[in-house]
Scaffold this motif. Structure first.
Motif, PDB file in Angstrom:
ATOM      1  N   GLU A 254       6.679   8.567  -6.584  1.00  0.00           N
ATOM      2  CA  GLU A 254       7.508   9.367  -5.685  1.00  0.00           C
ATOM      3  C   GLU A 254       8.239   8.523  -4.654  1.00  0.00           C
ATOM      4  O   GLU A 254       9.372   8.794  -4.306  1.00  0.00           O
ATOM      5  N   VAL A 255       7.571   7.493  -4.138  1.00  0.00           N
ATOM      6  CA  VAL A 255       8.162   6.768  -3.005  1.00  0.00           C
ATOM      7  C   VAL A 255       8.745   5.397  -3.347  1.00  0.00           C
ATOM      8  O   VAL A 255       9.572   4.882  -2.603  1.00  0.00           O
TER       9      VAL A 255
ATOM     10  N   ASN B 113      -5.216   6.643  -9.715  1.00  0.00           N
ATOM     11  CA  ASN B 113      -5.125   7.975  -9.122  1.00  0.00           C
ATOM     12  C   ASN B 113      -4.030   8.104  -8.059  1.00  0.00           C
ATOM     13  O   ASN B 113      -3.760   9.182  -7.566  1.00  0.00           O
ATOM     14  N   LYS B 114      -3.410   6.972  -7.703  1.00  0.00           N
ATOM     15  CA  LYS B 114      -2.284   7.051  -6.763  1.00  0.00           C
ATOM     16  C   LYS B 114      -0.944   6.834  -7.453  1.00  0.00           C
ATOM     17  O   LYS B 114       0.096   6.687  -6.797  1.00  0.00           O
ATOM     18  N   ALA B 115      -0.978   6.807  -8.783  1.00  0.00           N
ATOM     19  CA  ALA B 115       0.241   6.480  -9.532  1.00  0.00           C
ATOM     20  C   ALA B 115       1.372   7.462  -9.236  1.00  0.00           C
ATOM     21  O   ALA B 115       2.515   7.066  -9.010  1.00  0.00           O
ATOM     22  N   ARG B 116       1.017   8.737  -9.196  1.00  0.00           N
ATOM     23  CA  ARG B 116       2.075   9.720  -9.004  1.00  0.00           C
ATOM     24  C   ARG B 116       2.734   9.583  -7.624  1.00  0.00           C
ATOM     25  O   ARG B 116       3.956   9.633  -7.496  1.00  0.00           O
TER      26      ARG B 116
ATOM     27  N   ARG C 226       0.833  -1.208   0.000  1.00  0.00           N
ATOM     28  CA  ARG C 226       0.000   0.000   0.000  1.00  0.00           C
ATOM     29  C   ARG C 226       0.865   1.254   0.000  1.00  0.00           C
ATOM     30  O   ARG C 226       1.804   1.353   0.791  1.00  0.00           O
ATOM     31  N   VAL C 227       0.495   2.185  -0.845  1.00  0.00           N
ATOM     32  CA  VAL C 227       1.246   3.434  -0.958  1.00  0.00           C
ATOM     33  C   VAL C 227       1.246   4.161   0.381  1.00  0.00           C
ATOM     34  O   VAL C 227       2.293   4.556   0.901  1.00  0.00           O
ATOM     35  N   GLN C 228       0.051   4.296   0.949  1.00  0.00           N
ATOM     36  CA  GLN C 228      -0.077   5.090   2.164  1.00  0.00           C
ATOM     37  C   GLN C 228       0.703   4.504   3.340  1.00  0.00           C
ATOM     38  O   GLN C 228       1.348   5.227   4.091  1.00  0.00           O
ATOM     39  N   GLU C 229       0.652   3.193   3.466  1.00  0.00           N
ATOM     40  CA  GLU C 229       1.377   2.563   4.574  1.00  0.00           C
ATOM     41  C   GLU C 229       2.883   2.825   4.441  1.00  0.00           C
ATOM     42  O   GLU C 229       3.563   3.146   5.407  1.00  0.00           O
ATOM     43  N   PHE C 230       3.375   2.705   3.220  1.00  0.00           N
ATOM     44  CA  PHE C 230       4.808   2.927   3.041  1.00  0.00           C
ATOM     45  C   PHE C 230       5.175   4.391   3.263  1.00  0.00           C
ATOM     46  O   PHE C 230       6.216   4.699   3.861  1.00  0.00           O
TER      47      PHE C 230
ATOM     48  N   SER D 260      -4.109   1.844 -18.540  1.00  0.00           N
ATOM     49  CA  SER D 260      -4.295   3.203 -18.009  1.00  0.00           C
ATOM     50  C   SER D 260      -3.347   3.456 -16.834  1.00  0.00           C
ATOM     51  O   SER D 260      -2.778   4.544 -16.713  1.00  0.00           O
ATOM     52  N   LEU D 261      -3.160   2.451 -15.991  1.00  0.00           N
ATOM     53  CA  LEU D 261      -2.193   2.607 -14.898  1.00  0.00           C
ATOM     54  C   LEU D 261      -0.785   2.799 -15.471  1.00  0.00           C
ATOM     55  O   LEU D 261      -0.033   3.671 -15.021  1.00  0.00           O
TER      56      LEU D 261
END
Ligand SMILES: *Cc1c(COP(=O)(O)O)cnc(C)c1O
Length: 249
Positions: free
Chosen positions: A107-108, A100-103, A73-77, A119-120
């Protein structure tokens, strides 16, 4: 206060010892599976899957030599990342990513191992272009079973690989899969074999190397190694049991 602090330090030390002991056992298992398959253990990268575990556990694994880490998960990391600065490791996203979280993901993370739609891929390519970098990626293939609903299916794979291959800021390295959970490991073998065959076919058709085959988790990586895995994703066998089940979502 003193006591609490002491207790915390003791718990952290215990965790480090547990991870170090698990790492040793894990490497032995990888080495003997590789040997059985007539392969070298250093052909196989162990991706330490640290989801749900705190930054301290990641550091403990780093200290015993792990350099590749998988989070789903992006947010957890994002929340752990500040505590991991200074570690020279490769951070990979191995869970499903919403476009929608690709950017934020670009970044991380250093690699995205779970690309499953055009699309991703296009969003990742644009984000990588913005950052002036070339982003290594794997395509996740869904070969059946309910454990994971993400991944492109076999029918859509060739078209997606072609699209990803054409994006100049993505570097397609290979394929990833999460097969169904099987107690009888011989029942999971066909999925690993299938992924390898799909990779071989694509590689030939696209005249592209596609060296990476990311398959096998704590309970089935030996079979995956026998079937040609170059990367295995191991959580439980290194960090211990997770209290939350967060697979893939
Ligand atoms: C959690 C997870 C793993 C690791 O699973 P373990 O059974 O704990 O080794 C591997 N791959 C993906 C995509 C995961 O989400």
């Amino acid at each position: 206060m003193q006591n609490l602090r002491r207790a915390r330090i003791a718990a952290a030390m215990e965790r480090r010892e547990e991870i170090a002991a698990n790492a040793e056992r894990l490497r032995e298992r990888v080495a003997s599976a590789a040997k059985r398959a007539g392969r070298r253990a250093d052909e196989i990268t162990i991706v330490a899957v640290s989801k749900t575990f705190p930054a301290g556990a990641v550091r403990a694994a780093y200290e015993v030599g792990f350099r590749d880490f998988g989070e789903n998960r992006v947010q957890e990391f994002e929340s752990k990342r500040a505590d991991l600065s200074g570690l020279d490791a490769t951070w990979r996203l191995i869970g499903h990513l919403q476009s929608n979280k690709a950017r934020r993901a670009v970044e991380v993370f250093d690699r995205i191992d779970s690309v499953d739609s055009a699309s991703l891929a296009a969003r990742l390519d644009a984000a990588a272009a913005e950052r002036g970098k070339r982003l290594p990626v794997l395509i996740e293939v869904h070969l059946g079973g309910e454990e994971s609903k993400s991944g492109v299916d076999e029918v859509g794979l060739a078209a997606l690989a072609k699209e990803v291959g054409a994006l100049t800021h993505l570097e397609l390295l290979g394929l990833m899969t999460i097969p169904p959970y099987e107690n009888d490991l011989e029942r999971v073998r066909p999925y690993f074999r299938k992924l390898r065959e799909l990779r071989d076919g694509l590689s030939e058709r696209m005249a592209l190397k596609l060296p990476a085959l990311s398959m096998g988790m704590s309970h089935d990586f030996e079979v995956a190694i026998e079937e040609g895995a170059t990367e295995i994703r191991v959580g439980t066998a290194l960090f211990g049991e997770r209290t939350k089940n967060t697979q893939g979502v």
